[in-house]
Design a protein around this motif. Sequence first.
Motif, mmCIF file in Angstrom:
data_model
loop_
_atom_site.group_PDB
_atom_site.id
_atom_site.type_symbol
_atom_site.label_atom_id
_atom_site.label_comp_id
_atom_site.label_asym_id
_atom_site.label_seq_id
_atom_site.Cartn_x
_atom_site.Cartn_y
_atom_site.Cartn_z
ATOM 1 N N UNK A 205 0.702 -1.594 0.555
ATOM 2 C CA UNK A 205 -0.204 0.377 -0.558
ATOM 3 C C UNK A 205 1.104 0.925 0.082
ATOM 4 N N UNK A 206 0.838 2.246 -0.981
ATOM 5 C CA UNK A 206 1.454 3.576 -1.174
ATOM 6 C C UNK A 206 0.788 4.286 0.057
ATOM 7 N N UNK A 207 1.328 5.122 -0.148
ATOM 8 C CA UNK A 207 1.122 6.366 1.277
ATOM 9 C C UNK A 207 1.541 7.934 0.637
ATOM 10 N N UNK A 208 0.370 8.815 -0.178
ATOM 11 C CA UNK A 208 0.890 9.840 0.007
ATOM 12 C C UNK A 208 1.323 11.376 1.051
ATOM 13 N N UNK A 209 2.921 11.718 1.340
ATOM 14 C CA UNK A 209 2.583 12.344 2.017
ATOM 15 C C UNK A 209 3.274 14.127 2.628
ATOM 16 N N UNK A 252 6.131 10.076 -2.005
ATOM 17 C CA UNK A 252 5.157 8.738 -2.204
ATOM 18 C C UNK A 252 6.205 7.599 -0.922
ATOM 19 N N UNK A 253 5.350 6.831 0.427
ATOM 20 C CA UNK A 253 5.972 6.379 0.617
ATOM 21 C C UNK A 253 5.155 4.683 0.228
ATOM 22 N N UNK A 254 5.846 3.949 1.159
ATOM 23 C CA UNK A 254 5.589 2.664 0.743
ATOM 24 C C UNK A 254 4.404 2.691 2.595
ATOM 25 N N UNK A 259 6.234 5.395 10.034
ATOM 26 C CA UNK A 259 6.640 5.265 11.012
ATOM 27 C C UNK A 259 8.029 6.042 11.013
ATOM 28 N N UNK A 260 9.046 5.630 10.266
ATOM 29 C CA UNK A 260 9.788 6.207 9.806
ATOM 30 C C UNK A 260 10.399 7.700 9.218
ATOM 31 N N UNK A 261 9.164 7.783 8.649
ATOM 32 C CA UNK A 261 9.554 9.066 7.755
ATOM 33 C C UNK A 261 8.760 9.912 8.953
ATOM 34 N N UNK A 276 -1.561 13.110 5.698
ATOM 35 C CA UNK A 276 -0.692 11.449 5.228
ATOM 36 C C UNK A 276 -2.718 11.032 4.181
ATOM 37 N N UNK A 277 -2.432 10.331 2.671
ATOM 38 C CA UNK A 277 -3.550 9.866 2.981
ATOM 39 C C UNK A 277 -2.742 8.806 1.447
ATOM 40 N N UNK A 278 -3.845 7.944 1.344
ATOM 41 C CA UNK A 278 -3.740 6.106 0.886
ATOM 42 C C UNK A 278 -3.207 6.763 -0.732
ATOM 43 N N UNK A 279 -3.040 6.180 -1.442
ATOM 44 C CA UNK A 279 -2.287 6.415 -2.929
ATOM 45 C C UNK A 279 -2.857 4.860 -3.401
ATOM 46 N N UNK A 280 -4.165 4.815 -4.196
ATOM 47 C CA UNK A 280 -4.952 4.059 -5.863
ATOM 48 C C UNK A 280 -3.462 3.551 -6.013
ATOM 49 N N UNK A 281 -3.158 4.532 -6.856
ATOM 50 C CA UNK A 281 -1.703 3.705 -8.103
ATOM 51 C C UNK A 281 -0.934 4.413 -8.146
#
Length: 292
Positions: A205-209, A252-254, A259-261, A276-281
């Motif tokens: 799952x990818x997250x946009x920060x 964009x992160x995994x 936690x690390x970021x 932080x928001x979840x990224x679909x693609x």
Amino acid sequence: MDQLDRFNRRYNFISKLSAAFFFSIAVAIALNFFWAPGHMYSSGITGFAQLTNSVTEKYFPFTISTSFMYFALNVPLFILGWVKIGHKFTFFTIVAVVLGSVMMHVIQPLEVHWDPLLCAIFGGTINGIGTGFALKNGISTGGLDIIGIVIRQKTGTSYGKFNILVNLIIIAAAGFIFGWTRALYSALTIFINGRVIDAVYTQHKKMQVMIITEHAQAIIDGIQGKMHRGITILHDAEGAYGHTEKTVLLTIIDRYDLYDIREIVKQADPYAFMSVSEVEKVYGRFKEQEIV
């Protein structure tokens, strides 16, 4: 430093071996305590192995056990994992499949008559936890896990959704062999299994920060030093309250990196704003965590 590396390698080996053993117990319990008594099928290679067992038991003079067929169907997929994913990954996959086959044989099915709905729920949940935990520790449980990871690396498709899609054929087979009521329960346990896998195994799952800060360079150095992630920098942002000049950072992160970021941002700028928001693609250049 060499001693620390040896400790890390030993710890990594033990954690992967423990995950393989945990999965083998989980799949054996799910199969023999819930799916077999409930006359329903699992997902993936386990489901196909069950199908083979049911067909040979019903229509042939011999019976092929689920545990044997589970291992046999995985053999060609070991080759795919060895070539496309990684040698260590495939080695521990083989360990997990062998242990799973052994546990399926050793842990005998229960002679009980539980409600099939409970069998579907508990079977799917227990197996999903075991499979997700194995994937989370960098190993596969064989079969569609390997195919799913290869497809995810190429397309970014969710593993659980792929698993559900492929297993429609198993649901149809369950309907023809045990009746369509059992097919419904098989569909339910496959759905639960896929959702639990996705809940436990979140690496894909990818997250946009988005980070708004006055200390951009310290945060950039921390992120690139630890995670090697690309960052987009937007200069000349202004806070509406204090009218101070700020910088906006986008990356964009995994999900594993979250936690690390957070720790990097907290240390570099305790007053930074981060959303932080979840990224679909994700399209374009994005470095996946390597599986070896």
